[in-house]
Design a protein around this motif. Sequence first.
Motif, PDB file in Angstrom:
ATOM      1  N   MET A   1       0.841  -1.140   0.193  1.00 27.99           N
ATOM      2  CA  MET A   1      -0.025   0.193  -0.118  1.00 27.99           C
ATOM      3  C   MET A   1       0.770   1.306  -0.002  1.00 27.99           C
ATOM      4  SD  MET A   1      -3.032   1.269   2.624  1.00 27.99           S
ATOM      5  CE  MET A   1      -3.204   2.756   2.781  1.00 27.99           C
ATOM      6  N   GLY A   2       1.889   1.395   0.762  1.00 24.24           N
ATOM      7  CA  GLY A   2       2.833   2.495   0.737  1.00 24.24           C
ATOM      8  C   GLY A   2       2.490   3.107   2.166  1.00 24.24           C
ATOM      9  N   VAL A   3       3.305   4.248   2.104  1.00 23.78           N
ATOM     10  CA  VAL A   3       3.085   4.986   3.464  1.00 23.78           C
ATOM     11  C   VAL A   3       1.826   5.875   3.466  1.00 23.78           C
ATOM     12  CG1 VAL A   3       4.412   7.233   4.524  1.00 23.78           C
ATOM     13  CG2 VAL A   3       5.855   5.389   3.418  1.00 23.78           C
ATOM     14  N   ALA A   4       1.123   6.013   4.605  1.00 19.96           N
ATOM     15  CA  ALA A   4       0.002   6.760   4.933  1.00 19.96           C
ATOM     16  C   ALA A   4       0.382   8.452   4.401  1.00 19.96           C
ATOM     17  CB  ALA A   4      -0.441   6.933   6.380  1.00 19.96           C
ATOM     18  N   ALA A   5      -0.488   8.815   3.528  1.00 23.54           N
ATOM     19  CA  ALA A   5      -0.546  10.402   3.232  1.00 23.54           C
ATOM     20  C   ALA A   5      -1.842  11.118   3.581  1.00 23.54           C
ATOM     21  CB  ALA A   5       0.012  10.582   1.859  1.00 23.54           C
ATOM     22  N   CYS A   6      -1.696  12.220   3.997  1.00 25.90           N
ATOM     23  CA  CYS A   6      -2.790  13.313   3.929  1.00 25.90           C
ATOM     24  C   CYS A   6      -3.460  13.422   2.453  1.00 25.90           C
ATOM     25  CB  CYS A   6      -2.405  14.547   4.510  1.00 25.90           C
ATOM     26  SG  CYS A   6      -3.795  15.552   5.025  1.00 25.90           S
ATOM     27  N   ALA A   7      -4.799  13.291   2.587  1.00 29.65           N
ATOM     28  CA  ALA A   7      -5.543  13.602   1.138  1.00 29.65           C
ATOM     29  C   ALA A   7      -5.321  15.239   0.789  1.00 29.65           C
ATOM     30  CB  ALA A   7      -6.606  13.103   1.198  1.00 29.65           C
ATOM     31  N   LEU A   8      -5.202  16.106   1.744  1.00 28.22           N
ATOM     32  CA  LEU A   8      -5.498  17.238   1.540  1.00 28.22           C
ATOM     33  C   LEU A   8      -4.006  18.095   1.533  1.00 28.22           C
ATOM     34  CD1 LEU A   8      -8.270  18.818   4.210  1.00 28.22           C
ATOM     35  CD2 LEU A   8      -8.143  18.713   1.596  1.00 28.22           C
ATOM     36  N   CYS A   9      -2.997  17.904   2.444  1.00 28.81           N
ATOM     37  CA  CYS A   9      -1.910  18.539   2.388  1.00 28.81           C
ATOM     38  C   CYS A   9      -0.682  17.799   2.114  1.00 28.81           C
ATOM     39  CB  CYS A   9      -1.265  19.439   3.780  1.00 28.81           C
ATOM     40  SG  CYS A   9      -1.214  18.062   5.133  1.00 28.81           S
ATOM     41  N   SER A  15       4.995   5.295   8.372  1.00 32.41           N
ATOM     42  CA  SER A  15       4.894   3.775   8.006  1.00 32.41           C
ATOM     43  C   SER A  15       3.601   3.599   7.268  1.00 32.41           C
ATOM     44  CB  SER A  15       5.061   3.016   9.318  1.00 32.41           C
ATOM     45  OG  SER A  15       3.812   3.092  10.102  1.00 32.41           O
ATOM     46  N   GLU A  16       3.142   2.375   6.993  1.00 26.97           N
ATOM     47  CA  GLU A  16       1.778   2.342   6.336  1.00 26.97           C
ATOM     48  C   GLU A  16       0.816   2.156   7.203  1.00 26.97           C
ATOM     49  OE1 GLU A  16       1.889  -1.502   4.247  1.00 26.97           O
ATOM     50  OE2 GLU A  16       3.729  -1.144   3.261  1.00 26.97           O
ATOM     51  N   ASP A  17       1.055   2.300   8.553  1.00 26.83           N
ATOM     52  CA  ASP A  17       0.203   2.433   9.606  1.00 26.83           C
ATOM     53  C   ASP A  17      -0.415   3.722   9.868  1.00 26.83           C
ATOM     54  OD1 ASP A  17       0.519  -0.391  10.138  1.00 26.83           O
ATOM     55  OD2 ASP A  17       2.069  -0.015  11.626  1.00 26.83           O
ATOM     56  N   VAL A  18      -1.641   3.969   9.921  1.00 27.70           N
ATOM     57  CA  VAL A  18      -2.285   5.291   9.961  1.00 27.70           C
ATOM     58  C   VAL A  18      -2.019   5.579  11.233  1.00 27.70           C
ATOM     59  CG1 VAL A  18      -4.449   6.566   9.644  1.00 27.70           C
ATOM     60  CG2 VAL A  18      -3.754   4.723   8.008  1.00 27.70           C
ATOM     61  N   PRO A  19      -1.346   6.767  11.430  1.00 26.29           N
ATOM     62  CA  PRO A  19      -1.553   7.375  12.847  1.00 26.29           C
ATOM     63  C   PRO A  19      -2.663   7.665  13.707  1.00 26.29           C
ATOM     64  CG  PRO A  19      -0.044   8.583  11.439  1.00 26.29           C
ATOM     65  CD  PRO A  19      -0.879   7.718  10.618  1.00 26.29           C
ATOM     66  N   TRP A  22      -4.832  10.657  13.249  1.00 28.45           N
ATOM     67  CA  TRP A  22      -5.436  11.008  11.917  1.00 28.45           C
ATOM     68  C   TRP A  22      -6.892  10.692  11.712  1.00 28.45           C
ATOM     69  CZ3 TRP A  22      -1.788  10.811   7.245  1.00 28.45           C
ATOM     70  CH2 TRP A  22      -0.417  11.110   7.336  1.00 28.45           C
ATOM     71  N   ALA A  23      -7.533  11.196  10.948  1.00 29.54           N
ATOM     72  CA  ALA A  23      -8.922  10.756  10.494  1.00 29.54           C
ATOM     73  C   ALA A  23      -9.062   9.988   9.255  1.00 29.54           C
ATOM     74  CB  ALA A  23      -9.809  12.245  10.548  1.00 29.54           C
ATOM     75  N   THR A  24     -10.075   9.272   9.174  1.00 29.54           N
ATOM     76  CA  THR A  24     -10.397   8.530   8.054  1.00 29.54           C
ATOM     77  C   THR A  24     -11.763   8.738   7.559  1.00 29.54           C
ATOM     78  OG1 THR A  24      -8.788   6.683   8.741  1.00 29.54           O
ATOM     79  CG2 THR A  24     -10.470   6.113   7.121  1.00 29.54           C
ATOM     80  N   SER A  25     -12.015   8.851   6.239  1.00 30.72           N
ATOM     81  CA  SER A  25     -13.218   9.142   5.753  1.00 30.72           C
ATOM     82  C   SER A  25     -13.389   8.433   4.320  1.00 30.72           C
ATOM     83  CB  SER A  25     -13.225  10.657   5.315  1.00 30.72           C
ATOM     84  OG  SER A  25     -14.276  11.109   4.679  1.00 30.72           O
ATOM     85  N   ILE A  26     -14.436   7.829   4.167  1.00 35.40           N
ATOM     86  CA  ILE A  26     -14.894   7.234   2.828  1.00 35.40           C
ATOM     87  C   ILE A  26     -15.646   8.427   1.930  1.00 35.40           C
ATOM     88  CG2 ILE A  26     -15.898   5.313   1.770  1.00 35.40           C
ATOM     89  CD1 ILE A  26     -13.696   4.407   3.645  1.00 35.40           C
ATOM     90  N   GLU A  27     -15.128   8.538   0.985  1.00 35.63           N
ATOM     91  CA  GLU A  27     -15.502   9.335  -0.122  1.00 35.63           C
ATOM     92  C   GLU A  27     -15.739   8.796  -1.508  1.00 35.63           C
ATOM     93  OE1 GLU A  27     -14.266  13.236   0.128  1.00 35.63           O
ATOM     94  OE2 GLU A  27     -13.868  13.311   2.242  1.00 35.63           O
ATOM     95  N   GLY A  28     -16.953   8.503  -2.117  1.00 32.94           N
ATOM     96  CA  GLY A  28     -16.914   8.220  -3.449  1.00 32.94           C
ATOM     97  C   GLY A  28     -16.216   6.699  -3.556  1.00 32.94           C
TER      98      GLY A  28
END
Length: 55
Positions: A1-9, A15-19, A22-28
């Motif tokens: 999957m790769g390193v977690a990255a913010c969808a906005l900034c 690491s691959e683990d989400v801190p 952080w917030a998670t959202s399902i959109e589309g």
Amino acid sequence: MGVAACALCGQQGESEDVPLTWATSIEGGRKLLFCDRCARENVRSIEGKMDSVHW
């Protein structure tokens, strides 16, 4: 999957683990991640379930 990255900034996690802060959202049908700073700045929109394109 790769390193977690913010969808906005684009901030990347360490690491691959989400801190936990952080917030998670399902959109589309896609899972989006938002760093703690972006989530804090947009908390009202997140709680209102507004898609991030409208922030």
